[in-house]
Scaffold this motif. Structure first.
Motif, short mmCIF file in Angstrom:
data_model
loop_
_atom_site.label_atom_id
_atom_site.label_comp_id
_atom_site.label_asym_id
_atom_site.label_seq_id
_atom_site.Cartn_x
_atom_site.Cartn_y
_atom_site.Cartn_z
N ASP A 13 0.84 -1.19 0.00
CA ASP A 13 0.00 0.00 0.00
C ASP A 13 0.88 1.24 0.00
N ARG A 14 1.26 1.70 -1.18
CA ARG A 14 2.18 2.83 -1.30
C ARG A 14 1.44 4.17 -1.25
N LYS A 15 2.02 5.12 -0.51
CA LYS A 15 1.50 6.48 -0.43
C LYS A 15 2.65 7.45 -0.68
N ARG A 16 2.33 8.64 -1.19
CA ARG A 16 3.38 9.57 -1.59
C ARG A 16 4.29 9.98 -0.43
N HIS A 17 3.75 10.05 0.78
CA HIS A 17 4.58 10.48 1.90
C HIS A 17 5.71 9.49 2.17
N MET A 18 5.58 8.25 1.66
CA MET A 18 6.63 7.26 1.87
C MET A 18 7.93 7.65 1.19
N ARG A 19 7.86 8.52 0.19
CA ARG A 19 9.07 8.96 -0.51
C ARG A 19 10.03 9.69 0.43
N TYR A 20 9.54 10.14 1.57
CA TYR A 20 10.37 10.90 2.51
C TYR A 20 10.73 10.08 3.75
N GLU A 21 10.38 8.81 3.74
CA GLU A 21 10.67 7.95 4.88
C GLU A 21 12.00 7.22 4.70
N SER A 22 12.54 6.75 5.81
CA SER A 22 13.89 6.16 5.82
C SER A 22 13.98 4.92 4.94
N ALA A 23 12.95 4.07 4.92
CA ALA A 23 13.00 2.84 4.12
C ALA A 23 13.11 3.17 2.64
N PHE A 24 12.38 4.19 2.21
CA PHE A 24 12.43 4.61 0.80
C PHE A 24 13.81 5.17 0.48
N GLN A 25 14.32 6.03 1.35
CA GLN A 25 15.61 6.66 1.11
C GLN A 25 16.74 5.63 1.13
N ALA A 26 16.60 4.61 1.96
CA ALA A 26 17.61 3.55 2.01
C ALA A 26 17.66 2.79 0.68
N ALA A 27 16.48 2.49 0.12
CA ALA A 27 16.41 1.79 -1.17
C ALA A 27 16.96 2.68 -2.29
N GLU A 28 16.66 3.97 -2.25
CA GLU A 28 17.20 4.91 -3.24
C GLU A 28 18.73 4.95 -3.17
N ARG A 29 19.27 4.98 -1.96
CA ARG A 29 20.72 5.00 -1.80
C ARG A 29 21.36 3.75 -2.37
N GLU A 30 20.76 2.59 -2.07
CA GLU A 30 21.31 1.33 -2.56
C GLU A 30 21.31 1.29 -4.08
N ALA A 31 20.22 1.76 -4.69
CA ALA A 31 20.15 1.80 -6.15
C ALA A 31 21.15 2.79 -6.72
N SER A 32 21.30 3.93 -6.07
CA SER A 32 22.24 4.96 -6.54
C SER A 32 23.67 4.46 -6.50
N ILE A 33 24.00 3.70 -5.47
CA ILE A 33 25.35 3.12 -5.38
C ILE A 33 25.56 2.10 -6.49
N ALA A 34 24.55 1.24 -6.71
CA ALA A 34 24.65 0.21 -7.75
C ALA A 34 24.80 0.82 -9.14
N LEU A 35 24.18 1.99 -9.35
CA LEU A 35 24.27 2.66 -10.65
C LEU A 35 25.53 3.50 -10.79
N GLY A 36 26.25 3.71 -9.68
CA GLY A 36 27.44 4.55 -9.73
C GLY A 36 27.15 6.03 -9.61
N VAL A 37 25.92 6.37 -9.20
CA VAL A 37 25.56 7.78 -9.03
C VAL A 37 26.28 8.36 -7.82
N ILE A 38 26.38 7.58 -6.75
CA ILE A 38 27.15 7.97 -5.58
C ILE A 38 28.04 6.80 -5.18
N THR A 39 29.06 7.08 -4.39
CA THR A 39 29.94 6.03 -3.90
C THR A 39 29.37 5.39 -2.64
N GLU A 40 29.90 4.25 -2.27
CA GLU A 40 29.48 3.61 -1.03
C GLU A 40 29.78 4.50 0.16
#
Length: 272
Positions: free
Chosen positions: A232-259
């Protein structure tokens, strides 16, 4: 057994098919491997030109793989089959046909365009907020509305698998957010599995049960992420820690940011 299985899929385009200036074969996919379950939403995330669309077309049976195994619902994919819907970045609506007739076109091809099909088309148009536009022509609709029609057309024959190739890439940000929420609602209503190609990290994380991050061409699955967000996804989830953690993991895998940068960002969030 998984609903969809892609095992060591490889696609090579011969130089002879690439034009007169090509001097060597193009390896688009190289041993791409993953699986998905019935009703699961999978985002395919990766750099432009890495082979995501090629993989989607192989799953659809529109082009053949060079090697490996691709099966859906226990059937080896060796050509086009009827139990999927495809949504492209451009809506691809026929300008001379009404909204209703565009939605019904697949049913005409299947010789199933009857009163039951028209009723279902009306239900789908209502679901995506287009009741009252059945007799409109595509040029009378906004880009977001046209893409809603395209989505209805892909769903009219009740496919078990929906293949989407950057369907919201050409939309403005607010319309794109609306379409994300609409797609989740449609997915809940239809129960279809979804393979969704995107370049947007936040979109991939927000929509998917599973995010597959692809390497640069030739495409391989570099990372698999399962956002801890629930169905059950809601827009406010974009600002929660679980969402940001997944974004970070994807960004590292893509090479957007370093580990190291990812670790600093995570630490900063815990201190806030």
């Amino acid at each position: 057994m998984a609903f969809g299985v892609i095992e060591r899929a490889r696609k090579v385009f011969p130089a002879s098919e690439l034009g007169p200036t090509a001097r060597e074969d193009l390896v688009a996919l190289d041993e791409a491997t993953f699986s998905f379950e019935e009703g699961e939403f999978v985002s395919l995330l990766g750099p432009s030109g890495c082979g995501k669309t090629t993989l989607l077309r192989i799953v659809a049976g529109l082009i053949s793989k060079t090697a490996g195994r691709v099966s859906v619902a226990g059937r080896e994919v060796d050509g086009p089959y009827g139990d999927y819907g495809f949504v492209f970045q451009a809506p691809g609506l026929m300008p001379w046909r009404s909204v209703m007739d565009n939605v019904l076109f697949p049913m005409e091809v299947l010789h199933r365009s009857d009163a039951k099909a028209r009723k279902r088309a009306g239900e789908l148009l209502s679901l995506v907020g287009l009741s009252g536009f059945e007799n409109s022509r595509p040029h009378q609709l906004s880009g977001g509305m046209q893409q809603r029609v395209s989505l209805c057309r892909a769903l009219i024959h009740a496919p078990k698998l929906l293949l989407m190739d950057e369907p919201f890439g050409a939309l403005d940000e607010l319309t794109r957010l609306d379409m994300n929420d609409l797609l989740l609602e449609v997915r809940r209503e239809t129960g279809a599995a979804v393979l969704f190609v995107t370049h947007s990290i936040s979109e991939a994380v927000y929509l998917a049960d599973k995010v597959l991050v692809f390497s640069r061409r030739p495409a391989r699955v570099a990372c698999q992420i399962e956002p801890a967000l629930g169905r059950d996804r809601k827009r406010h989830m974009r600002y929660e820690s679980a969402f940001q953690a997944a974004e970070r993991e994807a960004s590292i895998a893509l090479g957007v940011i370093t580990e190291e940068t990812g670790a600093l960002l995570a630490k900063k969030e815990t201190l806030q």
